[in-house]
Every structure is written in C-alpha cells, then in structure tokens.
Write a protein that holds these residues in place. Sequence first.
Motif, PDB file in Angstrom:
ATOM      1  N   GLN A 150       5.819   4.152  -2.723  1.00 48.44           N
ATOM      2  CA  GLN A 150       6.251   5.347  -3.456  1.00 48.44           C
ATOM      3  C   GLN A 150       7.767   5.362  -3.656  1.00 48.44           C
ATOM      4  O   GLN A 150       8.265   5.652  -4.735  1.00 48.44           O
ATOM      5  CB  GLN A 150       5.807   6.596  -2.708  1.00 48.44           C
ATOM      6  CG  GLN A 150       6.154   7.870  -3.447  1.00 48.44           C
ATOM      7  CD  GLN A 150       5.369   9.053  -2.930  1.00 48.44           C
ATOM      8  OE1 GLN A 150       5.400   9.368  -1.758  1.00 48.44           O
ATOM      9  NE2 GLN A 150       4.652   9.708  -3.803  1.00 48.44           N
ATOM     10  N   LYS A 153       8.766   2.673  -6.219  1.00 52.17           N
ATOM     11  CA  LYS A 153       8.442   3.001  -7.605  1.00 52.17           C
ATOM     12  C   LYS A 153       9.272   4.169  -8.109  1.00 52.17           C
ATOM     13  O   LYS A 153       9.594   4.245  -9.288  1.00 52.17           O
ATOM     14  CB  LYS A 153       6.960   3.349  -7.738  1.00 52.17           C
ATOM     15  CG  LYS A 153       6.050   2.187  -7.415  1.00 52.17           C
ATOM     16  CD  LYS A 153       6.292   1.031  -8.380  1.00 52.17           C
ATOM     17  CE  LYS A 153       5.537  -0.203  -7.904  1.00 52.17           C
ATOM     18  NZ  LYS A 153       5.800  -1.374  -8.733  1.00 52.17           N
ATOM     19  N   SER A 154       9.593   5.111  -7.200  1.00 54.88           N
ATOM     20  CA  SER A 154      10.289   6.303  -7.664  1.00 54.88           C
ATOM     21  C   SER A 154      11.668   5.942  -8.195  1.00 54.88           C
ATOM     22  O   SER A 154      12.176   6.576  -9.109  1.00 54.88           O
ATOM     23  CB  SER A 154      10.394   7.338  -6.540  1.00 54.88           C
ATOM     24  OG  SER A 154      11.222   6.844  -5.520  1.00 54.88           O
ATOM     25  N   THR A 159       5.917   4.580 -12.218  1.00 53.87           N
ATOM     26  CA  THR A 159       4.635   4.633 -11.524  1.00 53.87           C
ATOM     27  C   THR A 159       3.502   4.776 -12.549  1.00 53.87           C
ATOM     28  O   THR A 159       3.495   5.722 -13.330  1.00 53.87           O
ATOM     29  CB  THR A 159       4.591   5.841 -10.569  1.00 53.87           C
ATOM     30  OG1 THR A 159       5.790   5.853  -9.793  1.00 53.87           O
ATOM     31  CG2 THR A 159       3.390   5.753  -9.633  1.00 53.87           C
ATOM     32  N   VAL A 163      -0.897   2.581  -9.734  1.00 52.67           N
ATOM     33  CA  VAL A 163       0.009   2.531  -8.589  1.00 52.67           C
ATOM     34  C   VAL A 163      -0.039   3.863  -7.834  1.00 52.67           C
ATOM     35  O   VAL A 163      -0.052   3.891  -6.594  1.00 52.67           O
ATOM     36  CB  VAL A 163       1.456   2.213  -9.046  1.00 52.67           C
ATOM     37  CG1 VAL A 163       2.440   2.412  -7.906  1.00 52.67           C
ATOM     38  CG2 VAL A 163       1.537   0.793  -9.574  1.00 52.67           C
ATOM     39  N   TYR A 164      -0.102   4.969  -8.586  1.00 53.38           N
ATOM     40  CA  TYR A 164      -0.195   6.291  -7.957  1.00 53.38           C
ATOM     41  C   TYR A 164      -1.401   6.354  -7.013  1.00 53.38           C
ATOM     42  O   TYR A 164      -1.292   6.837  -5.883  1.00 53.38           O
ATOM     43  CB  TYR A 164      -0.303   7.374  -9.037  1.00 53.38           C
ATOM     44  CG  TYR A 164      -0.599   8.763  -8.507  1.00 53.38           C
ATOM     45  CD1 TYR A 164       0.394   9.519  -7.883  1.00 53.38           C
ATOM     46  CD2 TYR A 164      -1.881   9.311  -8.602  1.00 53.38           C
ATOM     47  CE1 TYR A 164       0.121  10.784  -7.390  1.00 53.38           C
ATOM     48  CE2 TYR A 164      -2.162  10.578  -8.111  1.00 53.38           C
ATOM     49  CZ  TYR A 164      -1.163  11.308  -7.505  1.00 53.38           C
ATOM     50  OH  TYR A 164      -1.428  12.551  -7.006  1.00 53.38           O
ATOM     51  N   ILE A 167      -0.741   4.436  -3.899  1.00 51.89           N
ATOM     52  CA  ILE A 167       0.174   5.181  -3.023  1.00 51.89           C
ATOM     53  C   ILE A 167      -0.579   6.263  -2.243  1.00 51.89           C
ATOM     54  O   ILE A 167      -0.483   6.331  -1.014  1.00 51.89           O
ATOM     55  CB  ILE A 167       1.318   5.826  -3.850  1.00 51.89           C
ATOM     56  CG1 ILE A 167       2.267   4.743  -4.380  1.00 51.89           C
ATOM     57  CG2 ILE A 167       2.087   6.855  -3.010  1.00 51.89           C
ATOM     58  CD1 ILE A 167       3.267   5.235  -5.418  1.00 51.89           C
ATOM     59  N   LYS A 236       9.759  11.350  -7.625  1.00 58.35           N
ATOM     60  CA  LYS A 236       8.378  10.943  -7.351  1.00 58.35           C
ATOM     61  C   LYS A 236       7.522  11.354  -8.549  1.00 58.35           C
ATOM     62  O   LYS A 236       7.392  12.547  -8.837  1.00 58.35           O
ATOM     63  CB  LYS A 236       7.830  11.679  -6.121  1.00 58.35           C
ATOM     64  CG  LYS A 236       8.234  11.083  -4.799  1.00 58.35           C
ATOM     65  CD  LYS A 236       7.519  11.817  -3.659  1.00 58.35           C
ATOM     66  CE  LYS A 236       8.263  11.627  -2.349  1.00 58.35           C
ATOM     67  NZ  LYS A 236       7.892  12.604  -1.331  1.00 58.35           N
TER      68      LYS A 236
END
Lengths: 324, 324
Positions: A150, A153-154, A159, A163-164, A167, A236
């Motif tokens: 996370q 990617k943030s 994202t 991917v979310y 996570i 995020k």
Amino acid sequence: MKPISDILKPLEPDFKVFQEKFADYLKTDTPLLDKILDYILKQKGKQIRPALVLLSAHLTGGINDRAFRGAILVELLHTATLVHDDVVDDADMRRSLPSINALWKNKIAVLIGDYLLSRGLLLALDNHDFAQLSILSRAVKEMSEGELIQIEKSRLLNTTEEVYFRIIQGKTASLISSGCEIGGLSNTDDPEVLQSLRILGQSLGIAFQIRDDLFDYITNEDDIGKPIGLDIKEKKLTLPLIYALRQSSEKEVRAIKKLIERSKKAAEFEAIVDFIKEKQGVEYATKVAFEHAELAKERIRTFPPSIYRDSFLDIVDFVVNRTK
Amino acid sequence: MKPISDILKPLEPDFKVFQEKFADYLKTDTPLLDKILDYILKQKGKQIRPALVLLSAHLTGGINDRAFRGAILVELLHTATLVHDDVVDDADMRRSLPSINALWKNKIAVLIGDYLLSRGLLLALDNHDFAQLSILSRAVKEMSEGELIQIEKSRLLNTTEEVYFRIIQGKTASLISSGCEIGGLSNTDDPEVLQSLRILGQSLGIAFQIRDDLFDYITNEDDIGKPIGLDIKEKKLTLPLIYALRQSSEKEVRAIKKLIERSKKAAEFEAIVDFIKEKQGVEYATKVAFEHAELAKERIRTFPPSIYRDSFLDIVDFVVNRTK
C-alpha cells in the motif's frame, strides 16, 4: 441493522470467559508493561476478530480451550498490529483514547507491538499448537506485506483494482480469515471445513475493509473518530476513487491526480469527493462490499443452523452496513 | 587480537553457503520489499550471531540443513530487531550507512521489522521445526521485554546492577544464547548439551553487551560510528556508571544524577566520564565482561577439540577485546 451487542448476545457467556483469560494472560512482572497492557485492555474495540474465532468454533462443534486460546492469539496479533499501525500512521488517537505512541512515544509502541506479537506466538508454542501458529504467522507476514505494498503504491498514485484487492487481502482479510480457520481448527482437521471457513473469512475481511475505506467518503469526523479524507491525504487510493479514475478520460485522471498530490486543504478534498460522486465510486464500492458479504453468508449457510450461525450472518450484515 | 576474518576462516565455506541461502530466502515478488531487503543485505555487519549458530553445530557434530536454517532464522530476527531498534532510538545511521527509518521513514521500518520477524518464524514453521521456533519466540519476547525495562528504568535513573543484568540478558544475551542452542539442536536433543550451549551463549552475550556499553566511555566517534555519550544522553545507565554511583556518597550521587538529567552538552558528559574514571567504573565493567567471557570459554572447552572450537574461543576473545 441490529446493534453489535444484540448480535453477540448468544456469545456472551463465552465472551466473558475470553475477556478474563485475555486479561489474565496479559499480566506480567514488569510495572511499565502492566501499565501499558492495562491501558490497551481499556482501549479495546468491538473485538470482532475473537468473536469470529468463537463463532467459527460454535459452527463446527462448540467452544473448548483451544478455541479460547485461538481467540486470545488473534486478538493479541490484532492488537500488536494496531499499536504498530498507529506508529506507521503517526496516529494520535485510537478508539477515542490517545494512542500508545501518543502517550508513551514511538519507542515504546514499537516494542510493545513486538512484545504482544511474541506473547501471541508463545501462547501457541507453549501449548504445542503448531497448526494455529502456522496459520497465524502467515497472517502476520501477509499483513505487513499488504501494508508495505500500500505504501509503495500510494507514492506512485497508480493502484489498480487488482492491486487494491491484494493490499486489503493482506492487511485485513488475512487475519480475519485466519481467525475463522482457527476457530474451526479447535474442533476439526477436515480440510474442506477449514478451507470453507478460511474462504468465508476472506470474503468477510474484504467486505470489512472496503466498508472501512468508504468511511473516508461517506461520514463525518464526529461519527467515526478519525479525520475524514485521511486516506487521500496519505495518497492511499481506495476502491471508490480507483473506480472513479477508471471511468475517466486521461485528462480527467491527470487533473484529479494533481488534486490528490496537494490535497492538504478541505477544498481540494471536496473536489475529489465530488468527482467520486459524479463517477458513482461510492455506489460501486458499496456494491462490491455487499457482493463479498453475500459470498460470506452463502458459505456460512452451509453449516448447520443454530443461534451461533444466525449471529455469524448478522455480523456480516453489521460489518457491511456499519457507519463506524 | 586476531581480526574477525581470520577467526572465522574455518567457517568460510559454510558461511558462503549461509550467505547465499540467506539472500535467496529474502527474495520476494514485491519490488519495494526487494529494494529494502537488498539494502539490508548490503548493510550487513559482522554476522557474529549466525557464525555462532554454525560453530555450535560444528561443536556438536557438524553442519546440516537445519543448522543453516537456524543461522538464517537468527540473522532474520536480529535484523528485524535492529530495524525496529533504529526506530526506537531515532537512529539515522546503521553500520556507516543510513538506517532504514532514515531512508524510508519509520512507517516502513516498523513494517519491515514485522515482515522479517514473520519470515523468520515461517522458515521454522514451514520446516515443522517446533523446537527452533519455541527457542526463538522466547528470545523475541525477552528482547522486547529487556528493552522495555531499560526504557522504564532510564526515566527513573535508578538502574541497579541486578536490573542492568536483567536488561542485557533480555535485549542481547537471549538471542545469542538461543543461537548457540539452536546450533546444537541441529545435531542433538541431549538436554545437557543444549543447556551447556545455552549457558555459554548467555555468558558470551552478557560479555558482548557490557563491552558494547563500554564504547560510550572508551572510544571516540570515528572508531565506532555512533555518537559517544549516546547512552548518557538517553539516560541509559550502564555498568561503568552504575558501579561508579554505587561507590559514591549520597551527595555525589545527587550531583551526578543532576548532570545526567541535563547532559546535552559535551562539558557535562565529560564531567560524568571523569567521575566514572575516578571511581574506576570502566575497569570494573571490563573486569566483569572478562569474567563472563572466561565462563563462556570454560564451557566451550568441555566440547571436543577442533578448529571450530578454536574459532569459538577466539570469537569470545574478540567480543570482549573489540574496540568497535
């Protein structure tokens, strides 16, 4: 929606035993530790995770010592990660009380997290419970991995939905899923039953986190006790925004990403919320959460009917409808 | 004193295999993790802990897969605690390179520590090595406990020699002792042999930490790569000062404690060092370190003679004579 205290009514006698055993296990011979651990006991939340362990035990035969131990272990690991999370997020508050790092500084919060983690592992080890340990150590790995992905990617603001899901599977669903499996494990070794519990826990965990992420967009500060728009401030990207971005032209995406980059002010945050509303991001994320909740409920219904099964079904509804 | 590279000569082929296996085990499918773990591999220190695991295996029969696994596990846990320690201590440097928290912030450092810890535990779990796991989880608990007691006592400035030994037993000796035991465990279940390795590891660990604490008083910043007087600044009372205070009148104790309370300036730190010198605190701590080193060597000599036993004896001498 039923209040959580009503939902957990059938579990009350077991939960009382759990609370006592948990507090007992946290006693030490070090005054500073005792003081902090006492405080942690006071900070306690809804304790949904240990409730899921106990309910999963009921689904598969009933409560025994191993189930209580599993519930304590899951709550210990969850608490350890919360204490570390508050360091990670620089959070000052936890459940309307000052966080451990705010009261005792990061130093102590990091160590207390490690300490709680090791106490959890030792509880399984001292009872030679290799299987419990194996399930939960994997959850610890997945939780830290999920959080790390996370953060990675943030920074890039890229994202994807895939991917979310990776996570939230790691940071939230893995422990909930492990808890359900461990509850079943206290009564059976049947791989099919255990797999079923694991999968329903996963669906529930995913629904739980999507709902949690929605709070950033659907409630106000008073309701939930954390500042709204926090995820955006930390860059995020959660499901409502990921979906909204996917529905947008390249030009729109660039404009919104610019807003996110400097979203320190309320006005910018409101513009992002408006964008998500326009693209129906909240509706989409809510729908996905309900789909996962439904999957969990379908699997729960494969177990024999009982007051505990009803509680379990109600918890799923609670998780996906709660406003804080 | 022999240089550490000469001491570890007999272990070279084994150590090469260990390094490869360690690097291999740290590969992941997450770019950010790989980047940080690569960096951690570059930061590596003298790796005395895995060396002790391998030497203990040689003392009891030789190297096998379980010994390599034990060495990797010990190094993983040690690395995890170092990464967390640097957060705890707000340290910017580690082994002459920027620390993980300095490069990637506390956030990531906390999570990487948790991740390394869980990878270590999973290595034992995936190999169904309950015994290794049990020994090392206890070490994790003792390490965090030791650090927490140190923080607690440092605020009160009333660490006694007894408490000091409890602290260093927890924060340093427990992992070294566990490493020696685990090395033996790869060849034998004999409780007497394992106890002997555990006890000699404890003596060695205590000698190691006393020596480490002496650096605050006997070297300069260039030699050791950490600011001198750091313990005093953090109000950590270590053996030289604890001894010096014990030799003093109440009035002297009050005066020195006042100096410690505001020891931000070099002049105050120098006054404390002068006080310790006058009371022969450095000589006393050095003597105690040598006594524990001697205890370790006595026990090492109960094992059959070999080039590995010689290395082990030399490591003890190295630990207690090193200047950084």
